[in-house]
Design a protein around this motif. Sequence first.
Motif, PDB file in Angstrom:
ATOM      1  N   GLU A  16       0.939  -1.226  -0.042  1.00 48.90           N
ATOM      2  CA  GLU A  16       0.072  -0.047  -0.026  1.00 48.90           C
ATOM      3  C   GLU A  16       0.904   1.139  -0.068  1.00 48.90           C
ATOM      4  N   VAL A  17       0.191   2.382  -0.209  1.00 51.35           N
ATOM      5  CA  VAL A  17       0.864   3.697  -0.306  1.00 51.35           C
ATOM      6  C   VAL A  17       0.381   4.284   1.497  1.00 51.35           C
ATOM      7  N   TYR A  18       1.609   4.792   2.073  1.00 51.16           N
ATOM      8  CA  TYR A  18       1.508   5.202   3.543  1.00 51.16           C
ATOM      9  C   TYR A  18       1.914   6.599   3.520  1.00 51.16           C
ATOM     10  N   THR A  36       5.770   4.468  -0.770  1.00 53.44           N
ATOM     11  CA  THR A  36       5.348   3.086  -0.971  1.00 53.44           C
ATOM     12  C   THR A  36       6.781   2.422  -1.443  1.00 53.44           C
ATOM     13  N   LEU A  37       6.471   0.870  -1.244  1.00 52.27           N
ATOM     14  CA  LEU A  37       7.328  -0.054  -2.032  1.00 52.27           C
ATOM     15  C   LEU A  37       6.706  -1.002  -2.917  1.00 52.27           C
ATOM     16  N   ASP A  38       5.286  -0.588  -3.078  1.00 51.12           N
ATOM     17  CA  ASP A  38       4.721  -1.343  -3.888  1.00 51.12           C
ATOM     18  C   ASP A  38       4.775  -0.777  -5.631  1.00 51.12           C
ATOM     19  N   PRO A  39       5.130  -1.655  -6.298  1.00 49.36           N
ATOM     20  CA  PRO A  39       5.452  -1.552  -7.864  1.00 49.36           C
ATOM     21  C   PRO A  39       4.404  -0.987  -8.281  1.00 49.36           C
ATOM     22  N   GLN A  40       3.060  -1.111  -8.089  1.00 48.32           N
ATOM     23  CA  GLN A  40       1.995  -0.595  -8.858  1.00 48.32           C
ATOM     24  C   GLN A  40       1.949   0.621  -8.612  1.00 48.32           C
ATOM     25  N   HIS A  41       2.271   1.420  -7.590  1.00 44.34           N
ATOM     26  CA  HIS A  41       2.275   2.814  -7.342  1.00 44.34           C
ATOM     27  C   HIS A  41       3.361   3.769  -7.884  1.00 44.34           C
ATOM     28  N   VAL A  63      14.607   2.732   6.263  1.00 42.21           N
ATOM     29  CA  VAL A  63      13.975   1.921   5.330  1.00 42.21           C
ATOM     30  C   VAL A  63      13.741   2.949   3.873  1.00 42.21           C
ATOM     31  N   PRO A  64      14.399   2.348   2.948  1.00 44.17           N
ATOM     32  CA  PRO A  64      14.389   3.056   1.617  1.00 44.17           C
ATOM     33  C   PRO A  64      12.717   2.945   0.918  1.00 44.17           C
ATOM     34  N   VAL A  65      12.211   4.150   0.398  1.00 47.06           N
ATOM     35  CA  VAL A  65      10.959   4.097  -0.056  1.00 47.06           C
ATOM     36  C   VAL A  65      10.643   5.050  -1.282  1.00 47.06           C
ATOM     37  N   TRP A  66       9.875   4.851  -1.956  1.00 46.28           N
ATOM     38  CA  TRP A  66       9.360   5.479  -3.288  1.00 46.28           C
ATOM     39  C   TRP A  66       8.789   6.751  -2.888  1.00 46.28           C
ATOM     40  N   ASP A  67       9.095   8.024  -2.761  1.00 49.45           N
ATOM     41  CA  ASP A  67       8.350   9.113  -2.502  1.00 49.45           C
ATOM     42  C   ASP A  67       7.421   9.479  -3.460  1.00 49.45           C
ATOM     43  N   MET A  68       6.240   9.532  -3.269  1.00 50.66           N
ATOM     44  CA  MET A  68       5.213   9.678  -4.342  1.00 50.66           C
ATOM     45  C   MET A  68       5.136  11.337  -4.775  1.00 50.66           C
ATOM     46  N   LYS A  70       7.831  13.546  -4.445  1.00 49.04           N
ATOM     47  CA  LYS A  70       9.221  13.563  -5.194  1.00 49.04           C
ATOM     48  C   LYS A  70       9.467  12.914  -6.540  1.00 49.04           C
ATOM     49  N   ASN A  71       8.686  11.860  -6.576  1.00 47.08           N
ATOM     50  CA  ASN A  71       8.971  10.578  -7.551  1.00 47.08           C
ATOM     51  C   ASN A  71      10.561  10.393  -7.656  1.00 47.08           C
ATOM     52  N   ALA A  72      10.912  10.089  -6.330  1.00 48.40           N
ATOM     53  CA  ALA A  72      12.274   9.551  -6.420  1.00 48.40           C
ATOM     54  C   ALA A  72      12.273   8.470  -5.035  1.00 48.40           C
ATOM     55  N   TRP A  73      13.484   7.975  -4.801  1.00 51.71           N
ATOM     56  CA  TRP A  73      13.709   7.211  -3.694  1.00 51.71           C
ATOM     57  C   TRP A  73      14.139   8.159  -2.770  1.00 51.71           C
ATOM     58  N   ARG A  74      13.792   7.869  -1.669  1.00 48.93           N
ATOM     59  CA  ARG A  74      14.087   8.455  -0.289  1.00 48.93           C
ATOM     60  C   ARG A  74      14.084   7.667   0.931  1.00 48.93           C
TER      61      ARG A  74
END
Length: 89
Positions: A16-18, A36-41, A63-68, A70-74
């Motif tokens: 999910e997205v958190y 998130t870490l969900d590739p669908q998002h 914890v590495p995550v995809w920042d929705m 900034k559209n980048a890894w954070r």
Amino acid sequence: MIPKTREEAIQRLSTEVYTVTFRKKTTGDIREMRCTLDPQHMPIGSFNSLGNLDRYEIQSDIVPVWDMGKNAWRSFDIRTILNFDATEE
């Protein structure tokens, strides 16, 4: 509910997205991040750019995550989380 371990956070973020609210270690500022870490998002191919999640084991609280936004890894430190809520799409 705030995850107690890095593994729990990764497991939840994988489906999910958190919205995660945490205190930045470098400045002490409070930051809120939809992630998130969900590739669908994520944009196509983004998940593959992370590489191997196990390489972060060296810093087991990070914890590495995809920042929705900034559209980048954070990343964030599991010990600095103030709030951890599932986000409705």
